[in-house]
Scaffold this active site. Structure first.
Site, PDB file in Angstrom:
ATOM      1  N   ARG A  91     -12.607 -16.680   8.558  1.00 47.80           N
ATOM      2  CA  ARG A  91     -11.072 -16.159   8.695  1.00 47.80           C
ATOM      3  C   ARG A  91     -10.188 -17.000   9.489  1.00 47.80           C
ATOM      4  NH1 ARG A  91     -13.023 -10.037   9.701  1.00 47.80           N
ATOM      5  NH2 ARG A  91     -15.130 -10.934   9.671  1.00 47.80           N
TER       6      ARG A  91
ATOM      7  N   ASN B 202     -25.678  -0.473   9.097  1.00 51.75           N
ATOM      8  CA  ASN B 202     -24.571  -1.348   9.455  1.00 51.75           C
ATOM      9  C   ASN B 202     -24.332  -2.445   8.372  1.00 51.75           C
ATOM     10  OD1 ASN B 202     -22.642  -3.227  10.737  1.00 51.75           O
ATOM     11  ND2 ASN B 202     -23.645  -3.108  12.552  1.00 51.75           N
TER      12      ASN B 202
ATOM     13  N   ARG C   3     -21.699   2.450   9.687  1.00 47.79           N
ATOM     14  CA  ARG C   3     -20.514   1.997   9.833  1.00 47.79           C
ATOM     15  C   ARG C   3     -19.429   1.812   8.815  1.00 47.79           C
ATOM     16  NH1 ARG C   3     -19.720  -4.521  10.359  1.00 47.79           N
ATOM     17  NH2 ARG C   3     -17.708  -4.493  11.301  1.00 47.79           N
TER      18      ARG C   3
ATOM     19  N   HIS D 101     -14.056  -3.839  15.177  1.00 50.58           N
ATOM     20  CA  HIS D 101     -15.282  -3.867  16.147  1.00 50.58           C
ATOM     21  C   HIS D 101     -15.338  -2.824  17.032  1.00 50.58           C
ATOM     22  CE1 HIS D 101     -14.648  -8.422  15.066  1.00 50.58           C
ATOM     23  NE2 HIS D 101     -15.662  -7.985  14.220  1.00 50.58           N
TER      24      HIS D 101
ATOM     25  N   GLU E 115     -24.438  -2.091  17.837  1.00 50.24           N
ATOM     26  CA  GLU E 115     -23.502  -1.013  16.948  1.00 50.24           C
ATOM     27  C   GLU E 115     -24.301  -0.015  16.451  1.00 50.24           C
ATOM     28  OE1 GLU E 115     -19.975  -4.079  15.218  1.00 50.24           O
ATOM     29  OE2 GLU E 115     -22.076  -4.454  14.640  1.00 50.24           O
TER      30      GLU E 115
END
Length: 397
Positions: free
Chosen positions: A240, A14, A92, A180, A378
Site C-alpha cells: 500500500r 483474526n 476482528r 490496527h 490482537e
C-alpha cells in the site's frame, strides 16, 4: 469409561489479507490454550500453532486454500479436539464506521450494516465477515462478537477526526477513523508493566507489519493516528502506498486514463515496498538484496515513519516513550535503529546491543525517551471482549 473433562473455550479469529490468525483461551480465566496462524493463503500455505492444544496432530490446510478453506479447516480441527467446547467466537472486524464504537454480538442486522462498510475496507472487511458466516454455518446459534479495529480510536478529539472537506460530508461519516486498534489496545493494556510511570504519558506506538500505522497515546488512549477513513492512509506499507497527493489520484484517472478500480489496485496492491523496490514487499528479502532499489524502498519506509512520527509528537506536545510492535517492529532491528536515529532530535537513543537482541527495553540508559518492543497480540483483546459481552448479556438477563 468416562471421556475427557470438557474444556470450555473462547475462539478468537483474526483474518488478514493473506493469513488467518486464531487463538483459544479458557472461557473462565482466558488462560491461553492454543495460538496459531495460517499464512500464505492462496499459495504455499504454512501452519504454525503453539500451546497445550497446539493442534499438532491435525493435517495442515490444503495447499492453495483461501480464507474460507482456512476457516473450514480450523473449525474442523477444533471439532476433533477431545473435550473441547467452544462457547463463543470473537472476530476482528476492520471497519466499524461511525456507529460501532465497541464490541457487540453479531446478528443479521449487524452483519448487514457491516457489509455496507466493505467499500471502506475492501481488502479486509469481506474476509472478516466471511469468517463470521463460516462459524455461523458450522455452529448455528454460537454467540459471535465483532471487535472493531476502528473502535479504539473513537476517543480521539474531534479535530483529529475531521477532514477539511465540506461539513455535510463529515456529518455523513467521512471521518478519520484509524485502524490496527486491537493491536494498540493490547499494547495499551500491557504498558504499565512494560513502561511503568511512562505508560500514561506521551507515547507513540508503531505497528509496523505488512500493514503499518502509528498511534499517539495519552493516558493509554488514542489521541491521533496516521490512518484515516481507510487503511490506505498514512505510512508506506508492504504493497500500500500510504498517503499520497489527492491530485495524483486525479491525474491517474484524468490524464493516464486509469479507472477508479485500476487506481485502487495500483495504490493497494502494487505500491509501497513492492512498488518502489520492484522486488518484494518483504523487508527481509529487501534487506538481503544488494539492489539499490531495495535500499531506496527501505529508506523511504523509514523516512515516512519518521516524518509521520514527528507530526504525532507535535499532537502530543512531546514524547515520553516509543513502542515498536507487529512483524517488522518486532523482528527488524535495522529498521528500528533507522527510525530511532531519525527521531534522535526528540531524545530517542537506542542501545545497539539491546536492539539487536530485541529486548523489551531497547533504549540507552539515560535516553530521554524510553523505547520498547512489545509483541503484537490482537487475539487477546478479542477474547476479553467476548467474555465481557457475554457477561453483560447475562447481567441483562
Amino acid at each position: 469409561m468416562t471421556g475427557p473433562h470438557p474444556t470450555d473455550a473462547i475462539l478468537a479469529i483474526n483474518a488478514g489479507s493473506s493469513s488467518l490468525k486464531f487463538a483459544l483461551a479458557a472461557a473462565g480465566t482466558l488462560a491461553p490454550l492454543c495460538r496459531g496462524g495460517i499464512s500464505g493463503l492462496g499459495g504455499a500455505v504454512k501452519l504454525e500453532t503453539s500451546g497445550p492444544l497446539a493442534l499438532a496432530g491435525a493435517d495442515p490446510p490444503a495447499p492453495g486454500c483461501d480464507h474460507a478453506g482456512a476457516v473450514a479447516w480450523l473449525l474442523g480441527a477444533l471439532r476433533r479436539v477431545p473435550g473441547l467446547v467452544v462457547r463463543a467466537a470473537g472476530h476482528r472486524v476492520v471497519h466499524g464506521g461511525r456507529d460501532f464504537s465497541a464490541p457487540l454480538r453479531v446478528d443479521d442486522e449487524v452483519l448487514a450494516r457491516l457489509e455496507q462498510l466493505v467499500p471502506l475496507a475492501p481488502a479486509h472487511q469481506p474476509l472478516n465477515l466471511a469468517g463470521i458466516r463460516a462459524v455461523a454455518e458450522a455452529w448455528p446459534g454460537l454467540p459471535q462478537i465483532a471487535c472493531f479495529d476502528t473502535a479504539f480510536h473513537r476517543t480521539q478529539p474531534r479535530l483529529a477526526q475531521l477532514f477539511p472537506i465540506p461539513r455535510a460530508l463529515g456529518d455523513e461519516g467521512l471521518l478519520r477513523y484509524g485502524f490496527h486498534g486491537l493491536s494498540y489496545e493490547h499494547v495499551a493494556s500491557v504498558l504499565p508493566e512494560v513502561a511503568g510511570p511512562r505508560a500514561d504519558g506521551r507515547v507513540i506506538v508503531a505497528h509496523l507489519g505488512h500493514g503499518a500505522s502509528l498511534c499517539a497515546l495519552r493516558n493509554r488512549r488514542s489521541v491521533a493516528s496516521t490512518m484515516g477513513l481507510t487503511a490506505l492512509d498514512g505510512l508506506m506499507m508492504g504493497t500500500r502506498s500510504g498517503s499520497v497527493d489527492p491530485g495524483l489520484v486525479l491525474h491517474l484517472i484524468r490524464e493516464r486514463g486509469l479507472s477508479p478500480d485500476a487506481v485502487a489496485d495500483l495504490l493497494n496492491a502494487r505500491s509501497g515496498l513492492l512498488g518502489v523496490s520492484g522486488i518484494s514487499d518483504d523487508v527481509r528479502v529487501l534487506q538481503d538484496s544488494d539492489d539499490p532499489r531495495a535500499a531506496e524502498a527501505l529508506d523511504l519506509f523509514v523516512y515516512r515513519a519518521v516524518r509521520e512520527a514527528g507530526s504525532l509528537v507535535a499532537a502530543l506536545g512531546g514524547l515520553d516513550a516509543l513502542v515498536f510492535t507487529a512483524g517488522i517492529g518486532e523482528h527488524a532491528p535495522r529498521i528500528r535503529a533507522a527510525i530511532a536515529a531519525g527521531l534522535a532530535v526528540f531524545g530517542v537513543a537506542l542501545d545497539p546491543a539491546r536492539n539487536d537482541r530485541g529486548d523489551t527495553c531497547i533504549s540507552r540508559v539515560g535516553s530521554r525517551v524510553a523505547v520498547y518492543v512489545v509483541p503484537a497480540n490482537e487475539e487477546l483483546p478479542i477474547a476479553r471482549a467476548v467474555v465481557r459481552c457475554l457477561a453483560e448479556a447475562v447481567s441483562r438477563g
